[in-house]
Scaffold this motif. Structure first.
Motif, PDB file in Angstrom:
ATOM      1  N   ALA A 165       0.838  -1.209   0.000  1.00 38.90           N
ATOM      2  CA  ALA A 165       0.000   0.000   0.000  1.00 38.90           C
ATOM      3  C   ALA A 165       0.872   1.257   0.000  1.00 38.90           C
ATOM      4  N   VAL A 166       1.954   1.228   0.770  1.00 35.72           N
ATOM      5  CA  VAL A 166       2.861   2.386   0.851  1.00 35.72           C
ATOM      6  C   VAL A 166       3.551   2.599  -0.497  1.00 35.72           C
ATOM      7  N   ASP A 167       4.008   1.499  -1.110  1.00 29.96           N
ATOM      8  CA  ASP A 167       4.662   1.605  -2.422  1.00 29.96           C
ATOM      9  C   ASP A 167       3.701   2.161  -3.473  1.00 29.96           C
ATOM     10  N   GLU A 168       2.453   1.741  -3.383  1.00 30.64           N
ATOM     11  CA  GLU A 168       1.434   2.219  -4.328  1.00 30.64           C
ATOM     12  C   GLU A 168       1.237   3.738  -4.178  1.00 30.64           C
ATOM     13  N   LEU A 169       1.200   4.209  -2.942  1.00 31.83           N
ATOM     14  CA  LEU A 169       1.053   5.647  -2.695  1.00 31.83           C
ATOM     15  C   LEU A 169       2.249   6.421  -3.240  1.00 31.83           C
ATOM     16  N   LYS A 170       3.446   5.861  -3.067  1.00 29.44           N
ATOM     17  CA  LYS A 170       4.656   6.537  -3.563  1.00 29.44           C
ATOM     18  C   LYS A 170       4.618   6.621  -5.089  1.00 29.44           C
ATOM     19  N   ALA A 171       4.195   5.534  -5.733  1.00 28.73           N
ATOM     20  CA  ALA A 171       4.115   5.517  -7.203  1.00 28.73           C
ATOM     21  C   ALA A 171       3.074   6.530  -7.682  1.00 28.73           C
ATOM     22  N   ALA A 172       1.931   6.588  -6.992  1.00 29.53           N
ATOM     23  CA  ALA A 172       0.866   7.525  -7.374  1.00 29.53           C
ATOM     24  C   ALA A 172       1.350   8.966  -7.229  1.00 29.53           C
ATOM     25  N   TYR A 173       2.138   9.218  -6.181  1.00 33.00           N
ATOM     26  CA  TYR A 173       2.651  10.570  -5.978  1.00 33.00           C
ATOM     27  C   TYR A 173       3.630  10.955  -7.086  1.00 33.00           C
ATOM     28  N   ARG A 174       4.523  10.018  -7.445  1.00 36.96           N
ATOM     29  CA  ARG A 174       5.471  10.289  -8.537  1.00 36.96           C
ATOM     30  C   ARG A 174       4.727  10.625  -9.825  1.00 36.96           C
ATOM     31  N   GLN A 175       3.656   9.877 -10.076  1.00 38.49           N
ATOM     32  CA  GLN A 175       2.828  10.101 -11.272  1.00 38.49           C
ATOM     33  C   GLN A 175       2.189  11.494 -11.224  1.00 38.49           C
ATOM     34  N   HIS A 176       1.662  11.839 -10.041  1.00 39.58           N
ATOM     35  CA  HIS A 176       1.011  13.122  -9.801  1.00 39.58           C
ATOM     36  C   HIS A 176       1.975  14.279 -10.098  1.00 39.58           C
ATOM     37  N   ILE A 177       3.236  14.140  -9.649  1.00 34.35           N
ATOM     38  CA  ILE A 177       4.265  15.156  -9.890  1.00 34.35           C
ATOM     39  C   ILE A 177       4.580  15.242 -11.391  1.00 34.35           C
ATOM     40  N   ALA A 178       4.713  14.077 -12.004  1.00 33.01           N
ATOM     41  CA  ALA A 178       5.043  14.029 -13.433  1.00 33.01           C
ATOM     42  C   ALA A 178       3.918  14.684 -14.271  1.00 33.01           C
ATOM     43  N   ASP A 179       2.671  14.425 -13.891  1.00 31.51           N
ATOM     44  CA  ASP A 179       1.510  14.991 -14.602  1.00 31.51           C
ATOM     45  C   ASP A 179       1.477  16.505 -14.484  1.00 31.51           C
ATOM     46  N   ARG A 180       1.968  16.996 -13.347  1.00 40.20           N
ATOM     47  CA  ARG A 180       1.881  18.429 -13.065  1.00 40.20           C
ATOM     48  C   ARG A 180       2.920  19.215 -13.839  1.00 40.20           C
ATOM     49  N   SER A 181       4.082  18.546 -14.136  1.00 40.60           N
ATOM     50  CA  SER A 181       5.180  19.287 -14.768  1.00 40.60           C
ATOM     51  C   SER A 181       5.108  19.192 -16.291  1.00 40.60           C
TER      52      SER A 181
END
Ligand code: CO
Length: 181
Positions: A165-181
């Motif tokens: 679950a923690v790894d999934e959250l980290k991956a989702a956050y990385r995606q979120h950052i990538a989408d924003r930039s």
């Protein structure tokens, strides 16, 4: 600041959850609307507590309702600039979750009582002993103001169990950052 009517819950590992929080100095209408917006977000998300960093605000404030029931406003508590003065009672272990860590659950050991000095939304200073579930919520939310999260308090066994679950959250956050930039 986001309009308090549109507060979203910030998810781990967003760095705002680790940022230092500041004392509140103005007990004004803006503070009241922040508190209102936090209660609204907490009930919408079916939580029993919510700290300001979880809506992106580095302020020393959290709200709770130990029944998570918007129809019981008499159970609403908003603690502003809280300080835990002392702990008491036995230490008990109970499963906790966190709106910023969906899918993560861990047994956390905490003292069953705590004495807290804080202000209410009108700026009245209060010192009070809390116990049971309310004391547990207060300690969890107080941790948020210190940048401390469930993942920091977990036993090694719980850490392992919650890893996916923690790894999934980290991956989702990385995606979120990538989408924003
Ligand atoms: Co939490």
């Amino acid at each position: 600041m986001t309009d308090p009517k549109n507060f979203d819950v910030v998810l781990f590992p967003d760095p705002v959850l680790r940022r230092e929080t500041e004392e509140i100095t103005a007990f004004d209408d803006e503070l009241k609307s922040v508190v209102e917006g936090m209660f609204e977000r907490m009930f919408e998300s079916q939580g029993v507590g919510l700290a300001a960093p979880q809506v992106g605000l580095s302020m020393r404030l959290f709200v709770l309702n130990d029944e998570g029931d918007r129809d019981k406003p008499e159970r609403n508590l908003a603690l502003i600039n809280p300080t835990i003065k002392s702990f008491g009672g036995r230490k008990t272990s109970h499963e906790e979750g966190c709106l910023s860590l969906p899918g993560v659950h861990a047994d956390i050991t905490r003292p069953e009582k705590c004495v807290v000095r804080h202000f209410d939304v009108d700026g009245n200073e209060i010192e009070k002993e809390y116990d049971g579930f309310v004391a547990r919520i207060i300690q969890h939310e107080y941790d948020h103001l210190q940048g401390v999260l469930l993942v920091d308090r977990m036993t090694p066994t719980d850490k392992l169990r919650n890893r996916p679950a923690v790894d999934e959250l980290k991956a989702a956050y990385r995606q979120h950052i990538a989408d924003r930039s």
